[in-house]
Scaffold this motif. Sequence first.
Motif, PDB file in Angstrom:
ATOM      1  N   ASP A  19      -1.384  28.543 -30.782  1.00 48.46           N
ATOM      2  CA  ASP A  19      -1.099  27.783 -30.195  1.00 48.46           C
ATOM      3  C   ASP A  19      -0.696  26.019 -31.499  1.00 48.46           C
ATOM      4  N   ILE A  20      -0.248  26.516 -31.668  1.00 41.27           N
ATOM      5  CA  ILE A  20       1.223  25.969 -32.595  1.00 41.27           C
ATOM      6  C   ILE A  20       1.860  24.434 -32.130  1.00 41.27           C
ATOM      7  N   ARG A  21       1.614  23.874 -32.544  1.00 37.53           N
ATOM      8  CA  ARG A  21       2.192  22.243 -32.058  1.00 37.53           C
ATOM      9  C   ARG A  21       3.962  21.974 -32.491  1.00 37.53           C
ATOM     10  N   VAL A  22       4.800  21.775 -32.230  1.00 36.43           N
ATOM     11  CA  VAL A  22       6.318  21.568 -33.178  1.00 36.43           C
ATOM     12  C   VAL A  22       6.017  19.452 -33.440  1.00 36.43           C
ATOM     13  N   PRO A  23       6.839  19.296 -34.441  1.00 38.95           N
ATOM     14  CA  PRO A  23       6.183  18.211 -34.704  1.00 38.95           C
ATOM     15  C   PRO A  23       7.005  16.985 -33.326  1.00 38.95           C
ATOM     16  N   GLU A  24       6.688  16.002 -33.255  1.00 40.94           N
ATOM     17  CA  GLU A  24       7.922  15.223 -32.333  1.00 40.94           C
ATOM     18  C   GLU A  24       9.651  15.644 -33.248  1.00 40.94           C
ATOM     19  N   ALA A  25       9.360  14.909 -34.808  1.00 44.22           N
ATOM     20  CA  ALA A  25      10.531  14.494 -35.709  1.00 44.22           C
ATOM     21  C   ALA A  25      11.201  15.668 -35.180  1.00 44.22           C
ATOM     22  N   TYR A  26      10.640  16.818 -35.414  1.00 43.88           N
ATOM     23  CA  TYR A  26      11.738  17.851 -35.281  1.00 43.88           C
ATOM     24  C   TYR A  26      12.811  19.317 -33.589  1.00 43.88           C
ATOM     25  N   SER A  27      12.002  18.118 -33.379  1.00 40.19           N
ATOM     26  CA  SER A  27      11.888  18.526 -31.928  1.00 40.19           C
ATOM     27  C   SER A  27      12.988  18.513 -30.973  1.00 40.19           C
ATOM     28  N   ASP A  28      14.283  17.606 -31.871  1.00 43.90           N
ATOM     29  CA  ASP A  28      15.741  17.568 -31.683  1.00 43.90           C
ATOM     30  C   ASP A  28      16.470  19.030 -32.885  1.00 43.90           C
ATOM     31  N   TYR A  29      15.522  19.732 -33.976  1.00 41.08           N
ATOM     32  CA  TYR A  29      16.566  20.405 -34.171  1.00 41.08           C
ATOM     33  C   TYR A  29      15.698  21.928 -33.238  1.00 41.08           C
ATOM     34  N   LEU A  30      14.682  22.090 -33.118  1.00 42.56           N
ATOM     35  CA  LEU A  30      14.290  23.118 -32.548  1.00 42.56           C
ATOM     36  C   LEU A  30      14.937  23.160 -31.098  1.00 42.56           C
ATOM     37  N   SER A  31      14.841  22.635 -30.341  1.00 45.68           N
ATOM     38  CA  SER A  31      15.802  22.777 -29.291  1.00 45.68           C
ATOM     39  C   SER A  31      16.931  22.873 -29.464  1.00 45.68           C
ATOM     40  N   ILE A  32      17.673  22.498 -30.276  1.00 47.45           N
ATOM     41  CA  ILE A  32      19.425  22.841 -30.549  1.00 47.45           C
ATOM     42  C   ILE A  32      19.492  24.348 -31.121  1.00 47.45           C
ATOM     43  N   ALA A  33      18.061  24.698 -31.552  1.00 51.20           N
ATOM     44  CA  ALA A  33      17.678  26.537 -32.650  1.00 51.20           C
ATOM     45  C   ALA A  33      17.389  27.262 -31.140  1.00 51.20           C
ATOM     46  N   VAL A  34      16.687  26.602 -30.725  1.00 56.19           N
ATOM     47  CA  VAL A  34      17.096  27.521 -28.927  1.00 56.19           C
ATOM     48  C   VAL A  34      18.110  27.663 -28.361  1.00 56.19           C
ATOM     49  N   LEU A  35      18.553  27.182 -28.174  1.00 59.16           N
ATOM     50  CA  LEU A  35      19.785  26.516 -27.863  1.00 59.16           C
ATOM     51  C   LEU A  35      21.352  27.600 -28.029  1.00 59.16           C
ATOM     52  N   ALA A  36      21.409  27.754 -29.373  1.00 55.62           N
ATOM     53  CA  ALA A  36      21.633  28.183 -30.195  1.00 55.62           C
ATOM     54  C   ALA A  36      21.282  30.228 -30.249  1.00 55.62           C
ATOM     55  N   ALA A  37      20.401  29.971 -30.389  1.00 58.59           N
ATOM     56  CA  ALA A  37      19.966  31.555 -30.577  1.00 58.59           C
ATOM     57  C   ALA A  37      19.641  31.642 -28.874  1.00 58.59           C
ATOM     58  N   PHE A  38      19.943  31.457 -28.056  1.00 58.31           N
ATOM     59  CA  PHE A  38      20.178  31.842 -26.361  1.00 58.31           C
ATOM     60  C   PHE A  38      21.251  32.095 -26.289  1.00 58.31           C
ATOM     61  N   ASP A  39      22.610  31.550 -26.640  1.00 56.62           N
ATOM     62  CA  ASP A  39      24.366  31.247 -26.411  1.00 56.62           C
ATOM     63  C   ASP A  39      24.118  32.799 -27.509  1.00 56.62           C
ATOM     64  N   THR A  40      23.505  33.021 -28.667  1.00 59.75           N
ATOM     65  CA  THR A  40      23.508  33.965 -29.375  1.00 59.75           C
ATOM     66  C   THR A  40      23.380  35.243 -28.504  1.00 59.75           C
ATOM     67  N   LEU A  41      22.107  35.593 -28.048  1.00 57.85           N
ATOM     68  CA  LEU A  41      21.280  36.533 -27.557  1.00 57.85           C
ATOM     69  C   LEU A  41      22.676  36.600 -26.112  1.00 57.85           C
ATOM     70  N   LEU A  42      22.991  36.188 -25.346  1.00 58.75           N
ATOM     71  CA  LEU A  42      23.585  36.346 -23.717  1.00 58.75           C
ATOM     72  C   LEU A  42      25.010  36.488 -24.355  1.00 58.75           C
ATOM     73  N   GLY A  43      25.778  35.909 -25.701  1.00 55.71           N
ATOM     74  CA  GLY A  43      27.071  36.498 -26.143  1.00 55.71           C
ATOM     75  C   GLY A  43      27.120  37.775 -26.405  1.00 55.71           C
ATOM     76  N   GLY A  44      25.654  38.163 -26.939  1.00 50.69           N
ATOM     77  CA  GLY A  44      25.308  40.040 -27.434  1.00 50.69           C
ATOM     78  C   GLY A  44      25.051  40.518 -26.099  1.00 50.69           C
TER      79      GLY A  44
END
Length: 118
Positions: A19-44
Amino acid sequence: MWLPILFLLIGLSLGLLTDIRVPEAYSDYLSIAVLAAFDTLLGGIRAQLERTFNETVFMTGFFFNVSLAAFLAFLGVQLGVDLYLAAVFAFGVRLFQNLAIIRHQVIDQKLLTKFRKK
């Protein structure tokens, strides 16, 4: 090839069970990090299907992509510009390109095995 998928499933399970909640202030950072991680995973996965996978390239690409994306989001917040949208666009395009190439690789491999059996 099964190891990244295993850890993806473990990460998704842990994320859904806690039940971990990410503060709204960090949502931009998290969304970008998740996209970058998925990009790298699919590239692999793409590199594995093309038989060009390199662990060093995968790991450095993962950390570099996530760091660069987070830095772009941070810089955008400091400048008052939605700069993270540029990273979202770039990673989104790469995601769909990698998915298309993976799909082509899988279809080509299935067709080759089908024709070899005949």
